[in-house]
Write a protein that holds these residues in place. Structure first.
Motif, PDB file in Angstrom:
ATOM      1  N   GLU A 104     -36.842 -13.110  20.969  1.00 27.34           N
ATOM      2  CA  GLU A 104     -35.493 -12.529  21.281  1.00 27.34           C
ATOM      3  C   GLU A 104     -34.878 -13.088  22.660  1.00 27.34           C
ATOM      4  OE1 GLU A 104     -34.894  -8.333  21.565  1.00 27.34           O
ATOM      5  OE2 GLU A 104     -36.031  -8.064  19.635  1.00 27.34           O
ATOM      6  N   ARG A 105     -33.567 -13.794  22.302  1.00 26.31           N
ATOM      7  CA  ARG A 105     -32.733 -14.069  23.402  1.00 26.31           C
ATOM      8  C   ARG A 105     -32.220 -12.744  24.509  1.00 26.31           C
ATOM      9  NH1 ARG A 105     -28.890 -18.675  20.971  1.00 26.31           N
ATOM     10  NH2 ARG A 105     -30.312 -20.007  20.421  1.00 26.31           N
TER      11      ARG A 105
ATOM     12  N   PRO B 203     -29.746  -9.865  25.371  1.00 24.94           N
ATOM     13  CA  PRO B 203     -28.692  -9.635  24.817  1.00 24.94           C
ATOM     14  C   PRO B 203     -27.124 -10.214  25.431  1.00 24.94           C
ATOM     15  CG  PRO B 203     -29.557  -7.760  25.778  1.00 24.94           C
ATOM     16  CD  PRO B 203     -30.700  -8.728  25.770  1.00 24.94           C
ATOM     17  N   ARG B 204     -26.369 -10.235  24.776  1.00 24.76           N
ATOM     18  CA  ARG B 204     -24.974 -10.632  25.359  1.00 24.76           C
ATOM     19  C   ARG B 204     -24.546  -9.356  26.235  1.00 24.76           C
ATOM     20  NH1 ARG B 204     -21.148 -14.581  23.936  1.00 24.76           N
ATOM     21  NH2 ARG B 204     -18.761 -13.962  24.607  1.00 24.76           N
TER      22      ARG B 204
ATOM     23  N   LEU C 263     -28.351 -11.340  13.513  1.00 31.32           N
ATOM     24  CA  LEU C 263     -27.580 -12.486  14.076  1.00 31.32           C
ATOM     25  C   LEU C 263     -27.531 -12.327  15.673  1.00 31.32           C
ATOM     26  CD1 LEU C 263     -24.077 -12.206  11.819  1.00 31.32           C
ATOM     27  CD2 LEU C 263     -26.025 -13.854  11.843  1.00 31.32           C
ATOM     28  N   THR C 264     -27.148 -11.272  16.293  1.00 31.64           N
ATOM     29  CA  THR C 264     -27.254 -11.279  17.724  1.00 31.64           C
ATOM     30  C   THR C 264     -27.304  -9.657  18.193  1.00 31.64           C
ATOM     31  OG1 THR C 264     -25.901 -11.719  19.709  1.00 31.64           O
ATOM     32  CG2 THR C 264     -24.769 -10.683  18.098  1.00 31.64           C
TER      33      THR C 264
ATOM     34  N   PHE D 279     -26.106  -7.168  21.535  1.00 32.66           N
ATOM     35  CA  PHE D 279     -25.433  -7.274  22.520  1.00 32.66           C
ATOM     36  C   PHE D 279     -25.675  -5.729  23.565  1.00 32.66           C
ATOM     37  CE2 PHE D 279     -22.730  -5.383  19.466  1.00 32.66           C
ATOM     38  CZ  PHE D 279     -22.029  -4.173  20.176  1.00 32.66           C
TER      39      PHE D 279
ATOM     40  N   LEU E 285     -18.072 -13.632  18.374  1.00 29.00           N
ATOM     41  CA  LEU E 285     -18.598 -13.886  16.960  1.00 29.00           C
ATOM     42  C   LEU E 285     -17.327 -14.413  16.292  1.00 29.00           C
ATOM     43  CD1 LEU E 285     -20.697 -10.549  16.205  1.00 29.00           C
ATOM     44  CD2 LEU E 285     -21.278 -12.990  16.392  1.00 29.00           C
TER      45      LEU E 285
END
Length: 403
Positions: A26-27, A29-30, A338-339, A341, A401
């Motif tokens: 995992e990156r 979170p935004r 997808l992402t 945040f 997005l």
């Protein structure tokens, strides 16, 4: 028609054995911020026992600038806000009522007119309440003799295994039952200028799961409770219900008219799935041991779910990971992750913690040209040393997005 034991058993034996795809590391979170927030609600006597929980967005077809955000406040009833977050209406619960979740349905035929309505679960009374929405506020149009949702009688209502989460589509409301795995579909119908409902289908999600190693696992809960669903959304164009079973997983279930039409499929499990845990009656919390890789990324509870469309089938599914105050975004069509945040403290509002309900619209609104995301904040600050909650308004553009 009722679909319960057969489907639930099949889900337990097939879906969970298949597992989920392995996710890349995992990156972080935004991190985004809210543009504005609604006034604080206080869950104490002075505040009217108001506890924010679930929002819904109503688009005013005649004047988008006069669109409204409707939020439940449990014992505090309903609160209605304008697009600047200002409270414009407060609606009390009926005696014994406790408003849990809300959703908005447009184009409901009432007499010879089509109206927009807000449908609310009253978990205190095990009923739905229905309100006509107009630019100047909400009006109660619930029939006086609406039936109980799940309980056999008033004695069973007192046990509070009652209507909980809600998602609406066409002329139907999908409602979950508190402390239970049961979902029901209820058809909304006009009766003498008011609105009532009747059951068209039920479905029991599983409460016990067979793990890949052959062992059986049940979520750690207070004795006598089953793993309940609260957060739900219907993707009406796709004919799909997303149901967040708090201590288990986010499920995808096909709908056909007023029936559940497919075996539920897991979109993603909670991180605690399949892990041994011990319940402490003093703290009313579970201590989890993470000893295997059966779980997903979401930290229980999995909560508010909402869909942002970018086309007929394209767009995004957003889900609250309440346990770690993050939000997961999936591809609407494929459910591919997808992402991630989180909403942090900003210039205009504090961040969002332990979020329950969520609602989004892709309609361009004043100040929100690509849409508005509304999130429940379970730990609003500052709170003057009182328990405080509210709703945060987020500009969709901040998620970064494509829209």
């Amino acid at each position: 028609m009722q679909r319960t034991t057969g489907i639930a058993a099949l889900v337990a034996l097939t879906t969970l054995a298949a597992g989920l795809p392995a996710y890349a590391a995992e990156r972080p979170p935004r991190q985004i911020t809210a543009t504005i927030e609604t006034p604080s609600l206080f869950d104490d006597e002075a505040g009217g026992d108001a506890d924010a929980d679930d929002p819904a967005i109503w688009i005013n077809p005649a004047d988008r600038g006069r669109s409204l955000v409707i939020g439940t406040a449990k014992n505090g009833g309903l609160r209605v806000y304008d697009l600047k977050g200002r409270e414009v209406q407060s609606i009390a619960t009926p005696e014994g009522g406790r408003f849990n979740n809300v959703d908005v349905l447009s184009g409901f035929k009432l007499g010879k007119k089509k109206v927009d309505i807000a449908v609310v679960t009253d978990r205190g009374l095990d009923k739905l309440r229905i309100y006509k929405i107009e630019a100047n506020g909400l009006t109660d149009i619930t029939s006086a003799d609406v039936p109980l949702l799940f309980s056999k009688d008033e004695a069973e209502v007192e046990e509070q295994a009652t209507g909980y989460g809600i998602a609406v589509y066409d002329r139907y409301a999908v409602v979950s039952r508190r402390h239970s795995t049961r979902l029901g579909i209820f058809r909304l119908e006009e009766k003498n200028g008011k609105v009532t409902y009747r059951t068209t289908d039920t479905l029991d999600l599983p409460r016990e799961f067979r793990l890949p190693n052959g062992e059986r696992w049940t979520p750690c809960l207070e004795p006598g409770e089953d793993p309940q669903v609260e957060g739900m959304v219907v993707d009406a164009e796709a004919g799909v219900l997303y149901a967040a079973q708090e201590d288990v997983a986010l499920w995808r279930i096909n709908l056909a008219g007023g029936t559940f039409s497919s075996i539920p499929r897991v979109v993603e499990r909670v991180r605690e799935f399949g892990q041994p845990a011990t319940y402490d009656p003093e703290t009313e919390e579970c201590t989890v041991e993470y000893v295997n890789g059966y779980g997903g990324r979401i930290t229980a509870d999995v909560e508010g779910a909402t869909v942002y469309p970018t086309g007929k089938r394209s767009g995004y599914l957003i889900v609250s990971s309440q346990g770690d105050s993050r939000f997961f975004v999936y591809d609407r069509r494929t459910n591919k992750p997808l992402t991630i945040f989180s909403v942090t403290d900003g210039r205009n509002a504090d961040g969002v913690q332990h979020s329950d309900g969520a609602a989004v619209t892709a309609v361009a609104l004043p100040g929100y040209p690509k849409g508005l995301l509304v999130l429940h904040d379970g730990e609003n600050t500052p709170n003057d040393d009182r328990t405080s909650t509210n709703f945060k308004f987020v500009d969709w553009r901040s998620l970064g997005l494509p829209s």
